[in-house]
Scaffold this motif. Structure first.
Motif, mmCIF file in Angstrom:
data_model
loop_
_atom_site.group_PDB
_atom_site.id
_atom_site.type_symbol
_atom_site.label_atom_id
_atom_site.label_comp_id
_atom_site.label_asym_id
_atom_site.label_seq_id
_atom_site.Cartn_x
_atom_site.Cartn_y
_atom_site.Cartn_z
ATOM 1 N N ILE A 163 0.827 -1.208 0.000
ATOM 2 C CA ILE A 163 0.000 0.000 0.000
ATOM 3 C C ILE A 163 0.865 1.264 0.000
ATOM 4 C CG2 ILE A 163 -0.216 0.243 2.508
ATOM 5 C CD1 ILE A 163 -3.070 0.714 -0.006
ATOM 6 N N ALA A 164 2.027 1.210 0.655
ATOM 7 C CA ALA A 164 2.921 2.382 0.694
ATOM 8 C C ALA A 164 3.396 2.741 -0.708
ATOM 9 C CB ALA A 164 4.110 2.114 1.606
ATOM 10 N N ILE A 165 3.675 1.706 -1.522
ATOM 11 C CA ILE A 165 4.125 1.947 -2.894
ATOM 12 C C ILE A 165 2.982 2.523 -3.728
ATOM 13 C CG2 ILE A 165 5.014 0.850 -4.986
ATOM 14 C CD1 ILE A 165 6.323 -1.256 -3.198
ATOM 15 N N MET A 166 1.783 1.940 -3.588
ATOM 16 C CA MET A 166 0.639 2.381 -4.384
ATOM 17 C C MET A 166 0.246 3.815 -4.071
ATOM 18 S SD MET A 166 -1.775 -1.035 -4.484
ATOM 19 C CE MET A 166 -2.967 -0.228 -5.546
ATOM 20 N N PHE A 167 0.389 4.189 -2.795
ATOM 21 C CA PHE A 167 0.025 5.549 -2.404
ATOM 22 C C PHE A 167 1.235 6.462 -2.287
ATOM 23 C CE2 PHE A 167 -3.813 3.310 -1.264
ATOM 24 C CZ PHE A 167 -4.786 4.184 -1.713
ATOM 25 N N ASP A 168 2.329 6.041 -2.928
ATOM 26 C CA ASP A 168 3.488 6.919 -3.077
ATOM 27 C C ASP A 168 4.077 7.360 -1.739
ATOM 28 O OD1 ASP A 168 5.137 7.843 -5.060
ATOM 29 O OD2 ASP A 168 4.200 9.821 -5.160
ATOM 30 N N GLN A 169 4.020 6.479 -0.728
ATOM 31 C CA GLN A 169 4.618 6.752 0.582
ATOM 32 C C GLN A 169 4.210 8.142 1.091
ATOM 33 O OE1 GLN A 169 6.796 4.237 2.047
ATOM 34 N NE2 GLN A 169 6.149 5.407 3.821
ATOM 35 N N MET A 170 2.906 8.357 1.187
ATOM 36 C CA MET A 170 2.406 9.662 1.608
ATOM 37 C C MET A 170 2.534 9.873 3.113
ATOM 38 S SD MET A 170 -1.010 9.814 -0.792
ATOM 39 C CE MET A 170 -1.607 11.300 -0.005
ATOM 40 N N PHE A 171 2.642 8.780 3.866
ATOM 41 C CA PHE A 171 2.759 8.886 5.313
ATOM 42 C C PHE A 171 3.554 7.701 5.831
ATOM 43 C CE2 PHE A 171 -0.687 6.116 4.509
ATOM 44 C CZ PHE A 171 -1.648 6.819 3.794
ATOM 45 N N ASN A 172 3.939 7.772 7.110
ATOM 46 C CA ASN A 172 4.733 6.717 7.731
ATOM 47 C C ASN A 172 3.932 6.071 8.854
ATOM 48 O OD1 ASN A 172 7.275 7.165 6.252
ATOM 49 N ND2 ASN A 172 7.266 9.134 7.316
ATOM 50 N N LEU A 173 3.786 4.744 8.773
ATOM 51 C CA LEU A 173 3.021 4.015 9.774
ATOM 52 C C LEU A 173 3.857 2.893 10.360
ATOM 53 C CD1 LEU A 173 -0.371 3.550 7.843
ATOM 54 C CD2 LEU A 173 0.281 5.438 9.351
ATOM 55 N N THR A 174 3.381 2.355 11.475
ATOM 56 C CA THR A 174 4.002 1.166 12.031
ATOM 57 C C THR A 174 3.678 -0.019 11.126
ATOM 58 O OG1 THR A 174 2.058 0.580 13.339
ATOM 59 C CG2 THR A 174 3.672 2.068 14.364
ATOM 60 N N ALA A 175 4.381 -1.129 11.331
ATOM 61 C CA ALA A 175 4.128 -2.314 10.513
ATOM 62 C C ALA A 175 2.685 -2.781 10.664
ATOM 63 C CB ALA A 175 5.092 -3.431 10.911
ATOM 64 N N ALA A 176 2.161 -2.747 11.896
ATOM 65 C CA ALA A 176 0.772 -3.150 12.126
ATOM 66 C C ALA A 176 -0.191 -2.218 11.396
ATOM 67 C CB ALA A 176 0.472 -3.158 13.626
ATOM 68 N N GLY A 177 0.112 -0.931 11.412
ATOM 69 C CA GLY A 177 -0.726 0.036 10.712
ATOM 70 C C GLY A 177 -0.776 -0.217 9.223
#
Length: 200
Positions: free
Chosen positions: A109-123
């Motif tokens: 999801i981080a790649i698809m949304f262009d790393q718009m935010f930083n979350l924990t692994a669980a998030g």
């Protein structure tokens, strides 16, 4: 590579603009003319995005390629089915990539949304699952609409229904994002954990 952050209105214009073109050309002419105009508008939007930001989001590239392929099939074979199935293919592909990634311990999801935010692994895991289910639901919804409603209704939904639904769903995810958001000081400490999960 550093990416220029465009004005939010520019991002909205490149995403919504081709759909608006699709809607109005269909209303004035027909679906085949609208399909051709949509293909041109999609390419123009990607060129504009790259010109301004020196970058094209992954989702935009995938969507653009599928639009060009299915749009070409629609025009060459003169069959509306291909362009109407295009959203189903796109949504199903996104759902499969996200859901399949989770099965192997990866969160795309981080790649698809262009790393718009930083979350924990669980998030990332929870957010990925939610978006996978949303894309699957949108694929089913597109199938129901184009198979049961008129072409004009489907075009209107594609232009003015799908985007608001997606934006609305994104807004409902903000509490999750805030709950699992990583502060800058915690980001470096969590990279090892995220890397281990990414490697699966």
């Amino acid at each position: 590579m550093d990416k220029t952050q465009p004005h939010p209105l520019f991002k909205l214009a490149t995403e919504l603009g081709p759909l608006v073109v699709f809607f109005f050309v269909n209303a004035k002419f027909n679906l085949f003319a609208a399909t051709g105009a949509f293909m041109v508008a999609i390419v123009a939007a990607m060129i504009a995005s790259y010109t301004v930001t020196k970058h094209i989001p992954v989702m935009a590239i995938v969507t653009g390629v599928i639009v060009l392929v299915f749009g070409t099939l629609t025009l060459v074979l003169h069959d509306e089915t291909f362009i109407k199935m295009k959203p189903t293919i796109v949504y199903s592909l996104f759902a499969a990539v996200l859901g399949g990634g989770l099965l192997f311990g990866r969160s795309f999801i981080a790649i698809m949304f262009d790393q718009m935010f930083n979350l924990t692994a669980a998030g990332w895991r929870i957010l990925t699952m939610r978006w996978a289910l949303f894309f699957l639901a949108m694929a089913v919804l597109n199938e129901i609409i184009w198979r049961t409603q008129s072409t004009d209704f489907w075009v209107a939904f594609k232009a003015f229904g799908a985007i608001p639904l997606t934006m609305g769903f994104a807004v409902t995810q903000m509490p999750l994002i805030k709950r699992y958001h990583l502060e800058p000081a915690s980001l470096e400490a969590s990279e090892a954990e995220a890397g281990d999960i990414g490697k699966g």
